[in-house]
Write a protein that holds these residues in place. Sequence first.
Motif, PDB file in Angstrom:
ATOM      1  N   ALA A  69       0.851  -1.192   0.000  1.00  0.00           N
ATOM      2  CA  ALA A  69       0.000   0.000   0.000  1.00  0.00           C
ATOM      3  C   ALA A  69       0.881   1.235   0.000  1.00  0.00           C
ATOM      4  N   GLY A  70       0.476   2.210  -0.756  1.00  0.00           N
ATOM      5  CA  GLY A  70       1.205   3.462  -0.815  1.00  0.00           C
ATOM      6  C   GLY A  70       2.283   3.516  -1.881  1.00  0.00           C
ATOM      7  N   ALA A  71       2.599   2.378  -2.488  1.00  0.00           N
ATOM      8  CA  ALA A  71       3.590   2.387  -3.571  1.00  0.00           C
ATOM      9  C   ALA A  71       3.006   3.144  -4.755  1.00  0.00           C
ATOM     10  N   GLU A  72       3.852   3.816  -5.473  1.00  0.00           N
ATOM     11  CA  GLU A  72       3.406   4.576  -6.637  1.00  0.00           C
ATOM     12  C   GLU A  72       4.395   4.347  -7.768  1.00  0.00           C
ATOM     13  N   LEU A  73       3.918   3.783  -8.854  1.00  0.00           N
ATOM     14  CA  LEU A  73       4.786   3.491  -9.996  1.00  0.00           C
ATOM     15  C   LEU A  73       4.967   4.712 -10.877  1.00  0.00           C
ATOM     16  N   ARG A  74       6.101   4.778 -11.497  1.00  0.00           N
ATOM     17  CA  ARG A  74       6.401   5.779 -12.514  1.00  0.00           C
ATOM     18  C   ARG A  74       6.289   5.097 -13.867  1.00  0.00           C
ATOM     19  N   GLU A  75       6.374   5.872 -14.941  1.00  0.00           N
ATOM     20  CA  GLU A  75       6.208   5.325 -16.289  1.00  0.00           C
ATOM     21  C   GLU A  75       7.221   4.227 -16.593  1.00  0.00           C
ATOM     22  N   ALA A  76       8.450   4.371 -16.154  1.00  0.00           N
ATOM     23  CA  ALA A  76       9.469   3.343 -16.436  1.00  0.00           C
ATOM     24  C   ALA A  76       9.061   1.996 -15.867  1.00  0.00           C
ATOM     25  N   CYS A  77       8.496   1.993 -14.667  1.00  0.00           N
ATOM     26  CA  CYS A  77       8.055   0.737 -14.044  1.00  0.00           C
ATOM     27  C   CYS A  77       6.794   0.196 -14.718  1.00  0.00           C
ATOM     28  N   ALA A  78       5.868   1.073 -15.043  1.00  0.00           N
ATOM     29  CA  ALA A  78       4.653   0.647 -15.745  1.00  0.00           C
ATOM     30  C   ALA A  78       5.015   0.050 -17.104  1.00  0.00           C
ATOM     31  N   SER A  79       5.998   0.642 -17.757  1.00  0.00           N
ATOM     32  CA  SER A  79       6.467   0.138 -19.044  1.00  0.00           C
ATOM     33  C   SER A  79       7.055  -1.264 -18.897  1.00  0.00           C
ATOM     34  N   ARG A  80       7.789  -1.496 -17.818  1.00  0.00           N
ATOM     35  CA  ARG A  80       8.338  -2.834 -17.570  1.00  0.00           C
ATOM     36  C   ARG A  80       7.220  -3.850 -17.371  1.00  0.00           C
ATOM     37  N   LEU A  81       6.152  -3.449 -16.687  1.00  0.00           N
ATOM     38  CA  LEU A  81       5.013  -4.344 -16.477  1.00  0.00           C
ATOM     39  C   LEU A  81       4.342  -4.659 -17.816  1.00  0.00           C
ATOM     40  N   ARG A  82       4.158  -3.646 -18.657  1.00  0.00           N
ATOM     41  CA  ARG A  82       3.554  -3.883 -19.982  1.00  0.00           C
ATOM     42  C   ARG A  82       4.443  -4.783 -20.835  1.00  0.00           C
ATOM     43  N   SER A  83       5.748  -4.606 -20.742  1.00  0.00           N
ATOM     44  CA  SER A  83       6.678  -5.457 -21.477  1.00  0.00           C
ATOM     45  C   SER A  83       6.575  -6.906 -20.993  1.00  0.00           C
ATOM     46  N   MET A  84       6.475  -7.097 -19.669  1.00  0.00           N
ATOM     47  CA  MET A  84       6.316  -8.447 -19.123  1.00  0.00           C
ATOM     48  C   MET A  84       5.026  -9.074 -19.638  1.00  0.00           C
ATOM     49  N   ARG A  85       3.970  -8.262 -19.720  1.00  0.00           N
ATOM     50  CA  ARG A  85       2.702  -8.776 -20.244  1.00  0.00           C
ATOM     51  C   ARG A  85       2.887  -9.320 -21.659  1.00  0.00           C
ATOM     52  N   GLU A  86       3.604  -8.588 -22.503  1.00  0.00           N
ATOM     53  CA  GLU A  86       3.800  -9.035 -23.883  1.00  0.00           C
ATOM     54  C   GLU A  86       4.627 -10.322 -23.949  1.00  0.00           C
ATOM     55  N   GLN A  87       5.606 -10.449 -23.068  1.00  0.00           N
ATOM     56  CA  GLN A  87       6.412 -11.682 -23.044  1.00  0.00           C
ATOM     57  C   GLN A  87       5.553 -12.861 -22.590  1.00  0.00           C
ATOM     58  N   ILE A  88       4.730 -12.640 -21.581  1.00  0.00           N
ATOM     59  CA  ILE A  88       3.833 -13.698 -21.099  1.00  0.00           C
ATOM     60  C   ILE A  88       2.844 -14.066 -22.195  1.00  0.00           C
TER      61      ILE A  88
END
Length: 189
Positions: A50-69
């Motif tokens: 709770a309280g964590a806040e992602l920046r674009e670089a981290c969100a981009s890494r999550l989207r990249s992981m989604r594409e690999q999965i």
Amino acid sequence: MNDTAPGADLHPGLDLANSRVTAPGGLVTDLIDTPAGATRWLAERGLIPAGAELREACASRLRSMREQIRALLNARVGQLEPPPAALREINFVITHVPTAAELHWDPALGLHRAKPHPTDQVVDHALGVLAADTADLLTSADAERLAACESKPCQRFLLRTGRRQWCSVRCGDRARAARAYARKARLVP
């Protein structure tokens, strides 16, 4: 589209793969397209504190992981060899996630263990959980039940139960309506 596909509640990697949905008419809903959306998605699944806040670089890494999965799931469903780049990325994430709290020294506390929580390490942990879950899914008995939703243009994945071919009631209704329309069109001269 807020309903989860069968199996997504058991496998966060499958849930991540389904976080971008294409509906009829080309309408795309991407639950992690912004840092706020990615933060919300991870928090709702208990993958970040709770309280964590992602920046674009981290969100981009999550989207990249989604594409690999997605690439790995597509290969499994299509009974194809998995893309080497997707395997490399999943394995990199799995092997580079810290699993234990680090040992620290503080004059007031002495030796103590503590997990650092900078955002990138929080995201590393979340990505590691998602990558490991995907590896578990693809090597478990559930892999035999993995399927792509058969309702076009949906691109979600599901774990089949019985004869179910769709990720949601909405997709099932749309596919049945399309079949009925096609049958009717063939009967009309």
